[in-house]
Design a protein around this motif. Structure first.
Motif, mmCIF file in Angstrom:
data_model
loop_
_atom_site.group_PDB
_atom_site.id
_atom_site.type_symbol
_atom_site.label_atom_id
_atom_site.label_comp_id
_atom_site.label_asym_id
_atom_site.label_seq_id
_atom_site.Cartn_x
_atom_site.Cartn_y
_atom_site.Cartn_z
ATOM 1 N N LEU A 85 0.822 -1.164 0.003
ATOM 2 C CA LEU A 85 0.272 0.087 0.081
ATOM 3 C C LEU A 85 0.870 1.153 -0.088
ATOM 4 O O LEU A 85 0.438 2.519 -0.445
ATOM 5 C CB LEU A 85 -1.081 -0.135 1.134
ATOM 6 C CG LEU A 85 -2.192 -0.951 1.200
ATOM 7 C CD1 LEU A 85 -2.757 -1.070 2.491
ATOM 8 C CD2 LEU A 85 -3.071 -0.501 0.166
ATOM 9 N N GLY A 90 -1.766 5.396 -2.409
ATOM 10 C CA GLY A 90 -3.309 5.614 -2.555
ATOM 11 C C GLY A 90 -4.097 5.301 -3.656
ATOM 12 O O GLY A 90 -5.091 5.156 -3.698
ATOM 13 N N MET A 100 -7.365 -4.312 2.350
ATOM 14 C CA MET A 100 -7.547 -3.315 3.353
ATOM 15 C C MET A 100 -8.699 -3.703 4.272
ATOM 16 O O MET A 100 -8.694 -3.597 5.503
ATOM 17 C CB MET A 100 -7.925 -1.983 2.576
ATOM 18 C CG MET A 100 -8.232 -0.965 3.318
ATOM 19 S SD MET A 100 -7.029 -0.013 4.270
ATOM 20 C CE MET A 100 -6.317 0.860 2.804
ATOM 21 N N SER A 111 -0.240 2.117 10.107
ATOM 22 C CA SER A 111 0.046 3.503 9.575
ATOM 23 C C SER A 111 0.010 4.727 10.813
ATOM 24 O O SER A 111 0.630 5.566 10.463
ATOM 25 C CB SER A 111 -1.646 3.732 8.666
ATOM 26 O OG SER A 111 -2.375 3.793 9.589
ATOM 27 N N LEU A 119 -2.942 6.554 4.561
ATOM 28 C CA LEU A 119 -3.403 5.282 4.721
ATOM 29 C C LEU A 119 -4.104 5.058 6.134
ATOM 30 O O LEU A 119 -5.018 4.210 6.156
ATOM 31 C CB LEU A 119 -2.037 4.513 5.028
ATOM 32 C CG LEU A 119 -2.283 2.785 4.991
ATOM 33 C CD1 LEU A 119 -3.313 2.243 3.911
ATOM 34 C CD2 LEU A 119 -1.006 2.083 5.059
ATOM 35 N N CYS A 123 -7.878 3.650 6.213
ATOM 36 C CA CYS A 123 -8.213 2.453 7.243
ATOM 37 C C CYS A 123 -9.305 2.851 8.069
ATOM 38 O O CYS A 123 -10.268 2.153 8.218
ATOM 39 C CB CYS A 123 -6.933 2.237 8.083
ATOM 40 S SG CYS A 123 -5.593 1.312 7.151
#
Length: 299
Positions: A85, A90, A100, A111, A119, A123
Motif C-alpha cells: 500500500l 493511494g 484493506m 499507519s 493510509l 483504514c
C-alpha cells in the motif's frame, strides 16, 4: 503528499513503466515477526513515512551498509500488505482494497505507528464501513489508542444506535471488567446522545405547533376578512386547518357551556392570540370577533 513524496512516487511509477531493468535495486530490508524479509526502496519508504525516514537516517549516520527496518507484533501478511500500500501511494487495486478489509485493524496500527497519514484515513473509512455490533468495542479500543477521531466517533454512534446488541457481546463484558473509565465514557456519550435526541424532538414538536398556529391564524383572517367573492377561491379554503376552524366556530356559536368546554376554550385561546397580535384592534378595523375584547379570566 508533499512535493518530495510526489516526485519519488511518480519516479517509481516511471520505473515500473520502463521495465524491471530500470528499477533500482532495493536497499532496505523489512523484517517481520515470522522472520520474513521484504525488500524495499529507501526513497519510497522515506517519502511515505517520516518515522521510517528517521530510522533510515540513523542507520546511514552509523555507517551501516545494510539498512533494516523491523516491523514486529503483526502478521507477516499484514506487513506485506502495508508495504504494498505504501508503494501504491493511494492508487489501490481491487486486491489491495480487499487486503484493506482483511487486515484493516493491523494496517490502522501500522499507519499510525509510522505516520502514514493517507493510509490511516483510508483504514478509518474501511473499518467504519464494516462496523458491526459484535466487533465495535474492539475497533473502538483501537481507534482510541491510535487517535483515530473519525473512527472513534463512528463507533460511538453505532454503540448508541444498537447498544442492546453490544451489551450481549464478550468484548463489552471484557471492557466492563478491565476498563471502567472507558465504560463510563461510553455511558456518558450514550446519555448525552439521548438528551440530544430529546431536545431535537422537543424542537420539532415546538416547530410543528408554531406552524399549525401560523396556519390557523392565516385561515382565521381569511375566513373573516376576505371578500365574499374570493373566499371560495382562496388556497386555504380546501385545507384541513380551514375546515377544522369552521367546525370549531360553529361549535362555539352553539355550545351552552363555553368556559367549561375544552373545544370552546381552544377556539377562544386562538381568538385571544389573534387579539394580542392584531395591529387593527386599536382602530376597531378588524372584522374578527372579539378582537378588542378584554380577555382577563377567559379560559
Amino acid at each position: 503528499m508533499d512535493a518530495k513524496g510526489g516526485r519519488v512516487q511518480n519516479g517509481f511509477r516511471q520505473w515500473l513503466e520502463a521495465g524491471s531493468d530500470a528499477i533500482p535495486a532495493p536497499d532496505v530490508q523489512i523484517l517481520t515477526s515470522g522472520g520474513r524479509k521484504i525488500s524495499a526502496h529507501s526513497a519510497v519508504l522515506a517519502a511515505a513515512s517520516p518515522v521510517m525516514e528517521s530510522i533510515l537516517d540513523r542507520a546511514q549516520k552509523r555507517g551501516k551498509s545494510r539498512r533494516v527496518i523491523r516491523i514486529l507484533g503483526v502478521p507477516d501478511d499484514a506487513v506485506m500488505a502495508f508495504v504494498r500500500l505504501i508503494y501504491s501511494s493511494g492508487c489501490m487495486s481491487l486486491d489491495e482494497e480487499e487486503e484493506m478489509g482483511r487486515y484493516g485493524l493491523h494496517l490502522l496500527v501500522l499507519s499510525h505507528a509510522y505516520s502514514v497519514g493517507w493510509l490511516k484515513r483510508a483504514c478509518e473509512v474501511a473499518l467504519a464501513l464494516r462496523l458491526t455490533a459484535e466487533g465495535v468495542v474492539d475497533v473502538l479500543l483501537l481507534a482510541r489508542q491510535c487517535d483515530a477521531a473519525r473512527l472513534y466517533l463512528r463507533c460511538m454512534k453505532l454503540l448508541a444506535k444498537d447498544f442492546a446488541a453490544v451489551k450481549k457481546t464478550e468484548a463489552w463484558q471484557f471492557l466492563q471488567a478491565n476498563d471502567p473509565w472507558l465504560e463510563l465514557e461510553i455511558l456518558q456519550f450514550l446519555q448525552e446522545a439521548e438528551l440530544r435526541k430529546k431536545r431535537v424532538g422537543r424542537k420539532r414538536a415546538y416547530r410543528r405547533v408554531y406552524e399549525e398556529l401560523g396556519d390557523a391564524m392565516e385561515c382565521l383572517q381569511h375566513m373573516y376578512m376576505a371578500r365574499e367573492g374570493s373566499k371560495k377561491n382562496h388556497p386555504c379554503s380546501s385545507s384541513a386547518c380551514y375546515r377544522n376552524l369552521q367546525l370549531l366556530i360553529q361549535h362555539l356559536a352553539a355550545c351552552p357551556r363555553r368556559k367549561a368546554c375544552p373545544r370552546c376554550c381552544r377556539m377562544l385561546q386562538l381568538l385571544r392570540l389573534h387579539s394580542a397580535l392584531c395591529d387593527d384592534s386599536t382602530q376597531q378595523a378588524c372584522r374578527i370577533p372579539l378582537c378588542s375584547k378584554h380577555w382577563e379570566g377567559v379560559c
